[in-house]
Design a protein around this motif. Sequence first.
Motif, mmCIF file in Angstrom:
data_model
loop_
_atom_site.group_PDB
_atom_site.id
_atom_site.type_symbol
_atom_site.label_atom_id
_atom_site.label_comp_id
_atom_site.label_asym_id
_atom_site.label_seq_id
_atom_site.Cartn_x
_atom_site.Cartn_y
_atom_site.Cartn_z
ATOM 1 N N SER A 256 0.834 -1.202 0.000
ATOM 2 C CA SER A 256 0.000 0.000 0.000
ATOM 3 C C SER A 256 0.868 1.250 0.000
ATOM 4 O O SER A 256 0.581 2.222 -0.725
ATOM 5 N N ARG A 257 1.939 1.229 0.786
ATOM 6 C CA ARG A 257 2.850 2.385 0.821
ATOM 7 C C ARG A 257 3.553 2.560 -0.516
ATOM 8 O O ARG A 257 3.757 3.693 -0.977
ATOM 9 N N THR A 260 1.159 4.151 -3.045
ATOM 10 C CA THR A 260 1.024 5.590 -2.783
ATOM 11 C C THR A 260 2.271 6.335 -3.242
ATOM 12 O O THR A 260 2.182 7.413 -3.854
ATOM 13 N N ALA A 309 9.302 6.061 2.905
ATOM 14 C CA ALA A 309 8.087 5.248 2.844
ATOM 15 C C ALA A 309 8.253 3.911 3.575
ATOM 16 O O ALA A 309 7.343 3.090 3.552
#
Length: 396
Positions: A256-257, A260, A309
């Motif tokens: 998910s990171r 993004t 991140a």
Amino acid sequence: MTSKVLENIRVIDITRYVAGPVCAAQFADLGAEVIHIENVGGGEDRSPLPVAPGFNGGAGFIQVNRNKKSLSLDLGHDSGQAILRRLLKTCDILVSNMPQQAAVSLGIDYETVKKIRPDIISVEISSFGSEGPYANRTGFDAIAQVMSGAVHLSGPPGHPTKNAAAWVDMTAGNHATIGALAALLYRNATGEGQKVEVNLLQSAMTVTNYFLLEEALTGMGRESSDNRAQSGGPADLAPTTDGAVYVAVLGQPMFSRFATLIGQPELVDDERFQSDESRAKHGDQLSGMLAAWTAGRSSAQALEQLAAARIPAGPLLKPREVLQDEHVLASGFLERIEVPGLNDPVPYVTPAYRLSKSPASIVTGPPTPGQHTDEILTELGFSPAEIAEFRQQAVV
């Protein structure tokens, strides 16, 4: 001065090349007196990877024979055997790496040496072990690599690729050290010695074991995928404007990171990327997205953003760049040791385990052939006349 945990232990090292010498070197790092026995004039394992004209020892020999003493000895001569027997009486650990038949012929197999020193710990490293149809075959690191499944799973699809680093030898050497230290603890408790056996193929298989487990349980017949990881994704080597970085994404939060970070948060809901297994299955597509993102950035820029991140990543470094890396230098991973005969100090990697009260250390480089012969023979009680006779007979 900080005491060394093995400072009262004597090790006889009758090994060559990598796995056996690695084991013995680790004892020396921990303070043991390690006596490396080699042929008169030096063993054949001194020559690979030469580093300087006239220096008797290549890069590999320099690495794995640090902190040792050298005794040149012809074990095929009766006088050489007499010297060995006297030395064995003073020895705690014997490390050898050769097929069983060769060990028996030289009188360094466990059944022979325990008659000389009943509580001795005999560490025997071979290519394939002491049992089975390959027991008396010789082998090297690369042979175990290709037989372990690792090479089949490495490199571009259809092009099995051996790793240049001797990871099998190093693994086997570590296993031998662990086994011998366990045997020392057992001897301290019981007074009894024992044999410790390690072989290259089994050591390699401990590294590939999870692939072997998967194959046994699923029969999926996994193939190579070049630099792309076979579990999770994206996990691949990606080009930058000035080099390349390896990025490894594992688990849903990290993915998910990543989504993004590259400006595609919708990837989290894409049915192709709902688990590590599905992301690995579509790894080529994810690698393409990763490469598109890194291609417009320098390695430093990409690594800074990936670190922010909390995504594991590292730069592709050449050996020279490893030696100059700021983290390597700041963390004390290298220790430069002066070695007679070399113009520049040797950048040894310090022991990878750090003990707060009895640290291992590298103090000296490798010995010259037979450098400590007179010292050792004198300590064993041989007279100057006897030592001179040994030299005349080319025993030492």
